[in-house]
Design a protein around this motif. Structure first.
Motif, PDB file in Angstrom:
ATOM      1  N   PRO A  50      19.184 -59.958  12.010  1.00 44.39           N
ATOM      2  CA  PRO A  50      19.685 -58.646  11.593  1.00 44.39           C
ATOM      3  C   PRO A  50      18.730 -57.554  12.079  1.00 44.39           C
ATOM      4  O   PRO A  50      17.510 -57.719  12.045  1.00 44.39           O
ATOM      5  CB  PRO A  50      19.704 -58.729  10.063  1.00 44.39           C
ATOM      6  N   LEU A  51      19.302 -56.478  12.545  1.00 42.70           N
ATOM      7  CA  LEU A  51      18.478 -55.386  13.061  1.00 42.70           C
ATOM      8  C   LEU A  51      17.785 -54.668  11.913  1.00 42.70           C
ATOM      9  O   LEU A  51      18.402 -54.374  10.885  1.00 42.70           O
ATOM     10  CB  LEU A  51      19.339 -54.416  13.855  1.00 42.70           C
ATOM     11  N   PRO A  52      16.497 -54.363  12.056  1.00 46.69           N
ATOM     12  CA  PRO A  52      15.781 -53.650  10.997  1.00 46.69           C
ATOM     13  C   PRO A  52      16.321 -52.232  10.816  1.00 46.69           C
ATOM     14  O   PRO A  52      16.841 -51.620  11.754  1.00 46.69           O
ATOM     15  CB  PRO A  52      14.331 -53.611  11.489  1.00 46.69           C
ATOM     16  N   ASP A  59      20.201 -46.705  20.093  1.00 45.64           N
ATOM     17  CA  ASP A  59      21.595 -46.957  20.437  1.00 45.64           C
ATOM     18  C   ASP A  59      21.968 -48.386  20.029  1.00 45.64           C
ATOM     19  O   ASP A  59      21.342 -49.340  20.476  1.00 45.64           O
ATOM     20  CB  ASP A  59      21.786 -46.754  21.937  1.00 45.64           C
ATOM     21  N   PRO A  60      22.979 -48.572  19.198  1.00 44.45           N
ATOM     22  CA  PRO A  60      23.359 -49.925  18.754  1.00 44.45           C
ATOM     23  C   PRO A  60      23.766 -50.845  19.902  1.00 44.45           C
ATOM     24  O   PRO A  60      23.489 -52.042  19.870  1.00 44.45           O
ATOM     25  CB  PRO A  60      24.529 -49.688  17.804  1.00 44.45           C
ATOM     26  N   ALA A  61      24.405 -50.297  20.930  1.00 42.06           N
ATOM     27  CA  ALA A  61      24.801 -51.134  22.068  1.00 42.06           C
ATOM     28  C   ALA A  61      23.564 -51.650  22.803  1.00 42.06           C
ATOM     29  O   ALA A  61      23.530 -52.805  23.244  1.00 42.06           O
ATOM     30  CB  ALA A  61      25.701 -50.339  23.015  1.00 42.06           C
ATOM     31  N   MET A  62      22.536 -50.811  22.923  1.00 39.81           N
ATOM     32  CA  MET A  62      21.307 -51.238  23.580  1.00 39.81           C
ATOM     33  C   MET A  62      20.614 -52.329  22.760  1.00 39.81           C
ATOM     34  O   MET A  62      20.133 -53.320  23.306  1.00 39.81           O
ATOM     35  CB  MET A  62      20.346 -50.055  23.772  1.00 39.81           C
ATOM     36  N   LEU A  63      20.584 -52.142  21.446  1.00 39.29           N
ATOM     37  CA  LEU A  63      19.948 -53.137  20.590  1.00 39.29           C
ATOM     38  C   LEU A  63      20.704 -54.469  20.625  1.00 39.29           C
ATOM     39  O   LEU A  63      20.089 -55.534  20.621  1.00 39.29           O
ATOM     40  CB  LEU A  63      19.854 -52.618  19.155  1.00 39.29           C
ATOM     41  N   GLU A  64      22.014 -54.383  20.675  1.00 40.60           N
ATOM     42  CA  GLU A  64      22.807 -55.613  20.750  1.00 40.60           C
ATOM     43  C   GLU A  64      22.559 -56.334  22.073  1.00 40.60           C
ATOM     44  O   GLU A  64      22.433 -57.561  22.108  1.00 40.60           O
ATOM     45  CB  GLU A  64      24.295 -55.303  20.580  1.00 40.60           C
ATOM     46  N   SER A  65      22.453 -55.574  23.154  1.00 43.45           N
ATOM     47  CA  SER A  65      22.184 -56.211  24.446  1.00 43.45           C
ATOM     48  C   SER A  65      20.774 -56.798  24.465  1.00 43.45           C
ATOM     49  O   SER A  65      20.551 -57.859  25.051  1.00 43.45           O
ATOM     50  CB  SER A  65      22.388 -55.225  25.593  1.00 43.45           C
ATOM     51  N   LEU A  66      19.835 -56.149  23.807  1.00 44.86           N
ATOM     52  CA  LEU A  66      18.475 -56.695  23.707  1.00 44.86           C
ATOM     53  C   LEU A  66      18.484 -57.995  22.912  1.00 44.86           C
ATOM     54  O   LEU A  66      17.850 -58.980  23.307  1.00 44.86           O
ATOM     55  CB  LEU A  66      17.534 -55.678  23.057  1.00 44.86           C
ATOM     56  N   ARG A  67      19.235 -58.013  21.819  1.00 42.83           N
ATOM     57  CA  ARG A  67      19.328 -59.221  21.000  1.00 42.83           C
ATOM     58  C   ARG A  67      19.954 -60.370  21.797  1.00 42.83           C
ATOM     59  O   ARG A  67      19.502 -61.503  21.754  1.00 42.83           O
ATOM     60  CB  ARG A  67      20.130 -58.955  19.746  1.00 42.83           C
ATOM     61  N   MET A  68      20.982 -60.057  22.558  1.00 48.15           N
ATOM     62  CA  MET A  68      21.645 -61.093  23.355  1.00 48.15           C
ATOM     63  C   MET A  68      20.727 -61.580  24.487  1.00 48.15           C
ATOM     64  O   MET A  68      20.732 -62.765  24.834  1.00 48.15           O
ATOM     65  CB  MET A  68      22.970 -60.574  23.911  1.00 48.15           C
TER      66      MET A  68
END
Length: 136
Positions: A50-52, A59-68
């Motif tokens: 889960p994102l802190p 940017d949520p899309a950037m964070l999601e791509s980082l997580r992936m």
């Protein structure tokens, strides 16, 4: 001045040695963890992490791509298990070869600086002789 030079050289040498030792440890860990439950667990943790709340500004899309991307690294460790264990056989010595080249370069630069300091430093005997000649 020479003492400062060699002190800085020693500190830089210690930092370089620590960085290479850390890289070697990470490579060895990756070799042993690849294909085990640890790597699979790591991939799952990174995928479901889960994102802190303090990252709300990003940017949520950037964070999601980082997580992936991080999850893909964990999955890559699982898939690369057959060859990563043999790769550590040459990655470790290659890292220490890079360390030796770095230390040699550091010592060469410090030696050149030492010689330049020695040559460019005013010599007391010449300073006194010039001052004595001017008083005559």
């Amino acid at each position: 001045m020479k003492t400062v030079l060699w002190s800085i050289t020693a500190v830089l040498g210690l930092l370089w040695s620590g960085a290479v030792a850390l890289a070697h440890s990470v490579a060895a860990w990756a070799a042993t963890a690849a294909g085990t439950a640890d790597a699979q667990t790591l991939a799952a943790i990174l995928r479901d992490w889960p994102l802190p709340a303090w990252l709300a500004w990003a940017d949520p899309a950037m964070l999601e791509s980082l997580r992936m991307a991080l999850s893909a690294v964990g999955t890559g460790l699982v898939l690369s298990q057959p060859w990563i264990a043999t790769a550590i056989g040459w990655i470790g010595p290659a890292l220490w070869l890079v360390w030796a080249l770095g230390i040699a370069l550091l010592l060469a630069l410090a030696s050149i600086a030492h010689l330049l300091i020695h040559r460019l430093a005013p010599r007391p005997s010449l300073v006194h002789a010039a001052a004595g000649g001017a008083n005559r």
